[in-house]
Design a protein around this motif. Structure first.
Motif, short mmCIF file in Angstrom:
data_model
loop_
_atom_site.label_atom_id
_atom_site.label_comp_id
_atom_site.label_asym_id
_atom_site.label_seq_id
_atom_site.Cartn_x
_atom_site.Cartn_y
_atom_site.Cartn_z
N ARG A 1 0.89 -1.20 0.12
CA ARG A 1 0.09 -0.01 -0.09
C ARG A 1 0.87 1.18 0.08
O ARG A 1 0.59 2.17 -0.70
CB ARG A 1 -0.97 0.01 1.20
CG ARG A 1 -1.76 -1.03 1.10
CD ARG A 1 -2.93 -1.15 0.11
NE ARG A 1 -3.77 0.11 0.21
CZ ARG A 1 -4.78 0.06 0.92
NH1 ARG A 1 -5.25 -1.03 1.54
NH2 ARG A 1 -5.66 1.37 0.96
N GLU B 1 2.19 1.67 -3.50
CA GLU B 1 0.96 2.46 -4.23
C GLU B 1 0.96 3.85 -3.95
O GLU B 1 0.67 4.69 -4.90
CB GLU B 1 -0.51 1.78 -4.02
CG GLU B 1 -0.36 0.45 -4.43
CD GLU B 1 -1.67 -0.56 -3.80
OE1 GLU B 1 -2.38 0.20 -3.24
OE2 GLU B 1 -1.46 -1.57 -3.82
N ALA C 1 -1.06 3.65 5.24
CA ALA C 1 -1.32 2.88 4.20
C ALA C 1 -2.83 2.85 4.12
O ALA C 1 -3.40 2.63 3.04
CB ALA C 1 -0.67 1.28 4.51
#
Lengths: 70, 1316
Positions: B251, B254, B435
């Motif tokens: 996460r 990303e 996250a």
């Protein structure tokens, strides 16, 4: 960056109509609600000085009023 | 079993290159020299290899590696040139050896390895000889060996090391298998890096960039003190690893992609949040490990020390994580062109080190080549780079970016495993939060993980109990036992029935006068029997009281009476005059107590007020703290519970009702049916009177601030018969707690502000160190240590203490703004207490190691002086109104007696003096708020931005002292030589001999250069630390000359420093027996403040002659003294015979034109210095000095004629009985000791005391009851005498337990003298 000044506060009050200040954007502590005023700490405190007329907790004020009425 | 090659040969080598050191290299070498510890920055790399061993191939590989990399052929030349240089040599001998352990069992071999490692750690490097490394291979089997690389960190960093090892083994494998190894020297050299750093140092833009970055910052020093010493630990550096879960990493990846920043930036963002929790503030600075390598193509192959750590400063924003991460990235981008500016240069410029916590992110590529080497299996051992930072948080990612680990590398003196586990949870929880919701506000949650906040909640809560619904009055009524004494005061007693009866009548009088439920009633009374019923009467009718202390200035009383709205007041006969001035309705309590009609008790609720206490206010006016009954009842019950009280112990009430702690003293006993012993004001002020009062009631419980307990102890009182000693009002010093606990009394530390009702934390004092901790919260009370955002800080980190629960009072009377500011929403109160408030105390505290709360200091200008709470601004406001005062600040510096002193620093028109200012203050402020000391200044010290610099205020004693003498020119050869060296090193000329090296721009590296130059030019070896101790040319020259003269460090065995250096020297002369051991405890107590030198008698050591005349002794001592301190002012003192010696030494010093600023005469009789019998009768002397514990009688000794035989007898008996004195181990010793004693005795008994017209401090033991009290000194000393009583007896007064008072008095006097 969308940054809000660290010196921003919001006026809050509880069920006893006691007032204080809290940090905007953070969850309100349990039993407190926003009182509709934001500003620097000093501005908030000045606002509170105007609106908080009776420093006694609301419960006591009510009890004494009904007691006297009775 | 060993095939060793020579460690270092004598190869001819030429220097092929020379360039300066990087700042980091220089710093490391300086630190290594300063510590004098070979293991400092000495790194050892360890690698276990499974595979074939071929020595020749390995040697060839090592040679190839060395040939390719300059740093492996570099030495450091620190002093020879105009600046330190590193020299690159064409060739160096390969410092490589193999040790064959194949014949050994595995365990034995491992032990050899471990021993080797330990010894190697302590084996120093010679900076001047290249290379600064050694390699060793231990062969463990035919297919297994262990490779060690031991090197100085100034040579290379971890990255370089790993890539060098990879290169080495790749080369080894190639050579062994007949391939050509690739040892190509990179085109980029280490010198290129040095050049870049030098460019950076010359670049004004870079300097300005960092100056801007750090402007106005506070050093981000880790506010956690060391808790263990390195002696208690195997290693001071510990490393722990934690895995970051893959989903979290994904996460974060990303998010990084979305924001177009590296993952590293997101991790740094999380790190900043955690650091803010560790620092307890939101203005954060962290170190960031950067890569200083040049940006040329093959720069990654260059070996060397490229490590660079730069500061990153930011304020945690009220913004989303995503925005914050982008801002951090932008800031890093701005830093990039400035990253080569060395940290050392910033430290030099600011004078402080900007951070303690470092962020490091690594994605190792150089490991890759190392993991697979044909037929070799490599098992990399522990390798830790030595750093100076207490905490490095490293994130280590694998090359694929699929795994992330957190490495905490920390100083084990500061952190333990519980701390780092908590820290790791904080990192994980912040990363998880980012996250989960990158758009959440950075400040929405604390740095601590939820489970750690929960642990703090448990720890910071007192027990939860149901609260009593009644007011205090009902509780007293319920406990009342007719006939039992309730109150005893100077003017009489009241039994419970009388108490309630009287209270009823006074209540009737109040009610009839018109006082209603909820009304404030002033109380203007002295401390007689009627005080308690007067307070109860007010409660009985549901009113509340406000103290109007008749001793306060009228102006203040008028203000309180008006502000509180007290239209009625109760006064006693003595206060009638004051009372008439204050309220329209002043009722005489004596008359009210005889009122014909009683008033019925009203049932009050917990929300109704019990009293209002006016405390000092920072706005210049006192503020009224309104305390409701519910809070009071909760407190009283809490105290009964915590102290386990019942009605059997009388309670002493010493405190004025102007302070809330009177509530404890008066009402705890009354809700138990016990007795209040009401002390009059005069009894409280006088230690002896208070002592008598306390001793008159065994089993008493009493409460007071530290000053009260100190005063009692100083009278010789000990709390033997007390049931409870309660100390509160200010920090409880450890020494006082120990003195009070010594006799087994239960000693309690009480803590709490008026705003949370009397005391909020109460704890029995147990043994320990440092200031006594605040203790645990009482029932229905919570305590939190929070930062400015009201987030909990890490345990150990200072934060402001917030108190919640039943004790939190209603408000500041008629001050909604102030109330809202200090009583804030409680975010931790659960659903059981919605809308609860926390009181913000202004006390800076931290949670200590065993979970206690430790008080540190105030966050504002509130002080506690002798237990009284004072807002300095209120006193300043009063001073500011004086027409002739232009500026004033008030402070509370610590006095020599360990108590704070309220001091006024004033800029005023000529003619205004301390007494005028005192009078001015006393007209408006209560006595405890009037400064005790005054310092008149021409101007107040200001900070660079124009504010009053309170930290720069002079001490009370030093107010008038001024720096002088800096300009004196050198006068000896050594001083001249040093001046030249300093000039060269510092680049300035005309340095005065008293100027401080570090004030002149000297820093660590320069200190090292001075020491090296002294070694080369003067031939004297000094430790680097010498320059820290002797930081002026004069002092350093004296040090060098002493070493030069006797080849030692100048230690004079006759004048012995008994402690480490303090600001003022004090010479102590020996008693009759010649020894100075007795002064040891005194010297230890004065450590750091006063350098105590003991001067021992000549004749104590073999080959010395005892001196037997006072003039001979005094002359001898004066000469010795002068060798230590060449000129006055001198401070001399002595005990027993040493006192007379001190007088004679002082006389000679003054005759020679020196000033004697202090003469101390300690427990000495000038006319009868020693028992006559010992002087006249050698048998008695031998018996007295050596006979203890030997079962030898005086008669036995008397029967022997020769003195020598007497000595022999007691000595041999003493030896067989094991009863010899510590300082006697041979017959010779015994003879010498007696010789000294006899010589001293002869000197003193033949000495005629003569008048001395200087000042002296005379110390006596009142317990001895000597007549005259000054022991006759006023017949010798004709100057002013300060006479002081000491606790103890002649045999004990210098012991650790009793010498404290003497130490305090001497320290106090010396600090005053020094100021004149």
């Amino acid at each position: 960056m969308a940054v809000e000044s660290i010196d921003r506060f919001t006026v809050v009050s509880n069920a006893e109509q006691q007032y204080s200040v809290w940090f905007p954007g953070r969850p309100l502590p349990l039993g407190w609600q926003a009182a509709g005023f934001e500003g620097t700490r000093a501005e908030c405190l000045a606002h509170i000085e105007e609106i908080w007329q009776d420093l006694r907790p609301l419960g006591l004020r009510t009890a004494l009023a009904t007691g006297e009425a009775a | 079993m060993t095939t060793a090659t020579p460690h270092r040969g004598t190869a001819t080598s030429s220097v092929t290159d020379a360039y300066p050191l990087s700042r980091l290299q220089a710093g490391m070498i300086y630190h290594a020299e300063l510590e004098g510890d070979a293991s400092y920055y000495h790194d050892i790399y360890s690698l276990r290899v499974r595979g074939p061993w071929h020595e020749e191939s390995f040697r060839a590989a090592v040679a190839g590696l060395i040939g390719a990399h300059d740093v492996l052929r570099t030495s450091f030349e620190l002093a020879k040139f105009s600046e330190p240089l590193q020299l690159v040599h064409s060739t160096v001998d390969v410092p490589f050896e193999t040790v064959d352990l194949r014949g050994l069992e595995r365990d034995a071999a491992e032990r050899v390895l471990e021993d080797w490692r330990r010894e190697e750690t302590g084996r120093p490097f010679d900076f001047a000889a290249a290379p600064l490394f050694r390699m060793v291979v231990h062969r463990l089997g035919d297919e297994e060996f262990h490779f060690w690389w031991s090197f100085h960190h100034a040579m290379m960093d971890g990255w370089s090391l790993h890539s060098a090892v990879a290169e080495l083994f790749a080369g080894y494998t190639a050579i062994r298998t007949g391939r050509t190894p690739d040892f190509t020297a990179p085109r980029t050299r280490y010198r290129d890096y040095i050049a870049l750093e030098l460019d950076a140092l010359d670049d004004a833009r870079q300097r300005d960039f960092w100056r801007d970055q750090l402007a106005g910052a506070e050093p981000a020093a880790l506010p956690v003190p060391p808790r263990r010493t390195s002696d208690e630990l195997d290693s001071t550096v510990e490393v722990e690893w934690y895995d970051i879960p893959r989903p979290v990493l994904d996460r974060l990846g990303e998010l990084a992609a979305r924001l177009r920043v590296p993952v590293r930036t997101v991790l740094l963002t999380a790190h900043l949040r955690v650091v803010s929790g560790l620092l307890g503030r939101s203005d954060v600075i962290t170190g960031v490990v950067g890569n200083g390598r040049p940006e040329t193509r093959d720069a990654e192959q260059v070996k060397g020390l490229f490590l660079s750590t730069y500061p990153l400063r930011t304020t945690l924003p009220r913004a989303s994580w995503a925005d914050f991460a982008s801002a951090v990235f932008a800031q890093e981008a701005a830093i990039l062109p400035n990253r080569r500016y060395p940290l050392a240069a910033m430290v030099e410029e600011t004078g402080w080190s900007p951070f303690d916590i470092v962020f490091d992110f690594r994605r190792f590529r150089s490991y890759e080549g190392l993991t697979a080497q044909d037929d070799l299996t490599l098992d990399i051992g522990d390798y830790y780079e030595h750093t100076n930072f207490p905490l490095t948080s490293g994130f280590v990612m694998n090359p694929e970016g699929t795994s992330l680990r957190l490495q905490l590398r920390y100083d084990a003196r500061r952190f333990d495993r519980a701390d780092t586990a908590r820290l790791s949870r904080a990192y994980l929880s912040v990363l998880e939060r980012i996250a989960a919701d990158p758009d959440a506000c950075v400040l929405a949650a604390p740095a601590l993980a939820d489970e750690d906040v929960a642990a703090l909640a448990v720890h910071g809560s007192g027990p939860w109990r149901d609260t009593e619904p009644h007011g205090v009055y009902r509780r007293i009524e319920r406990a009342a036992r007719p006939g039992r004494t309730a109150v005893r005061a100077v003017d009489g007693e009241l039994a419970y029935d009388e108490l309630l009866e009287t209270a009823g009548r006074i209540a009737g009088s109040l009610a009839d006068a018109g006082v209603r439920r909820g009304d404030p009633v002033g109380v203007c009374m002295n401390r007689g029997t009627l005080l308690v019923p007067a307070l109860l009467a007010i409660w009985r009718i549901g009113a509340n009281y406000v103290s109007l202390d008749p001793d306060y200035p009228l102006d203040r009383l008028r203000y309180i009476a008006r502000h509180s709205g007290a239209d009625f007041l109760l006064h006693d006969a003595a206060s009638a005059g004051v009372a008439a001035e204050l309220a329209p309705a002043a009722l005489a309590v004596e008359k009210a107590a005889a009122h014909p009609r009683s008033a019925e008790a009203v049932e009050v609720s917990g929300d109704e007020l019990a009293y209002t206490i006016y405390t000092s206010g920072s706005t210049g006016l006192p503020k009224g703290v309104e305390v409701p009954h519910g809070s009071v009842v909760n407190f009283l019950d809490a105290l009964v519970e915590r102290l386990d009280l019942d009605d059997s112990h009388p309670y002493l009430a010493t405190t004025s009702i102007s302070f809330d702690i009177h509530v404890n003293e008066m009402f705890v006993p009354l809700i138990l049916g016990g007795t209040v012993l009401l002390a009059a004001r005069s009894q409280v002020a006088d230690g002896t009177a208070l002592r008598e009062l306390i001793e008159s009631e065994p089993g008493l419980i009493a409460q007071g601030p530290p000053a009260m307990w100190r005063m009692l102890l100083d009278t010789g009182w000990r709390p033997k018969d007390m049931a409870g000693v309660l100390c509160g009002g200010e920090a409880f010093p450890r020494d006082l707690a120990e003195r009070l606990s010594r006799d087994g009394a239960a000693v309690w530390n009480m803590y709490g502000p008026t705003e949370t009702t009397v005391w909020s934390a109460v704890q029995r004092v147990t043994a320990g160190e440092g200031t006594v901790p605040i203790g645990r919260p009482i029932r229905n009370t919570t305590m939190w240590v929070l930062d400015a955002q009201m987030d909990p800080v890490f345990p150990g980190v200072p934060g402001e203490l917030y108190i919640g629960g039943e004790g939190v009072v209603r408000a500041y009377h008629d001050r909604p703004d102030l109330t809202a500011d200090r009583f804030v929403p409680d975010p931790f109160a659960g659903p059981g207490r919605p809308g609860a408030r926390l009181y913000r105390t202004g006390d800076l505290v931290r949670i200590g190691e065993n979970g206690t709360f430790e008080y540190l200091e105030r966050v504002d200008l509130q002080v506690k002086v002798r237990g009284y709470r004072i807002e300095l601004e209120e006193v300043e406001a009063r001073l500011g109104r004086h027409p002739e005062v232009s500026a004033a600040v008030v402070a509370a510096p610590l006095g020599a007696d360990g108590e704070r002193v309220l001091a006024g620093y004033v800029v005023a028109a000529p003619g205004v003096d301390g007494s005028a200012l005192r009078t001015w203050c006393a007209e408006a402020l209560p006595g405890y708020m009037v400064p005790q000391a005054w310092v008149l200044l021409d101007a107040l010290p200001l900070t660079p931005n124009g504010k009053v610099d309170r930290k720069a205020l002079p001490g009370i004693g030093e107010a008038m002292s001024a720096a002088e003498g800096d300009a004196a020119a050198p006068s000896t050869d050594t001083e001249r030589a040093l001046a030249a060296i300093w000039s060269e090193v510092l680049g300035i000329t005309g340095i005065g001999v008293n100027a401080n090296f570090f004030d002149l721009g000297g820093h660590s590296l320069r200190a090292l250069r001075v020491v090296l130059k002294v070694r080369d030019e003067l031939g004297v070896e000094l430790p680097v630390a010498a320059l820290l101790q002797a930081a002026t040319i004069r002092r350093l020259a004296a040090l060098i000359d002493r070493r030069d003269a006797d080849g030692t460090d100048g230690a004079d065995t006759l004048v012995v420093p008994l402690n480490s250096a303090g600001s003022t020297p004090l010479f102590l002369f020996p008693p009759l027996g010649g020894h100075i051991f007795g002064y040891g405890p005194l010297a230890r107590l004065l450590d750091g403040e006063v350098t105590v030198y003991g001067v021992r008698a000549s004749g104590m050591e073999p080959g010395e002659t005892p001196l037997d005349s006072m003039s001979g002794l005094a002359d001898h001592y004066v000469a010795r003294l002068k060798s230590v301190q060449p000129e006055g002012p001198y401070h001399v003192a002595g005990w027993c015979m040493g006192a007379t010696v001190a007088v004679e030494v002082a006389r000679r010093l003054r005759a020679a034109g020196d000033e004697v600023a202090y003469l101390g005469l300690v427990v000495a009789n000038p006319f009868d210095p020693a028992p006559r019998r010992l002087l006249e009768d050698p048998t008695a002397l031998v018996h007295h000095m050596l006979g203890q514990g030997t079962d030898t009688t005086y008669e036995e000794l008397a029967a022997i004629d020769s003195l020598d035989e007497k000595i022999e007898l007691v000595f041999s008996r003493g030896r067989s009985a094991g009863a010899l004195r510590d300082d006697v181990s041979s017959l010779e010793d015994a003879r010498r000791l007696l010789g000294v004693y006899q010589a001293n005795a002869k000197a003193i008994s033949s000495h005629q005391q003569a008048a001395y017209d200087g000042a002296a401090q005379v110390f006596i033991l009142p317990e001895e009851n000597f007549q005259p009290a000054d022991m006759g000194w006023s017949r010798v000393i004709t100057g002013p005498i300060g006479l002081h009583a000491l606790p103890g007896l002649p045999a004990t007064f210098l012991t650790r337990d009793e010498v404290g008072r003497l130490a305090e008095l001497i320290a106090h006097e010396l600090s005053h003298r020094a100021a004149r």
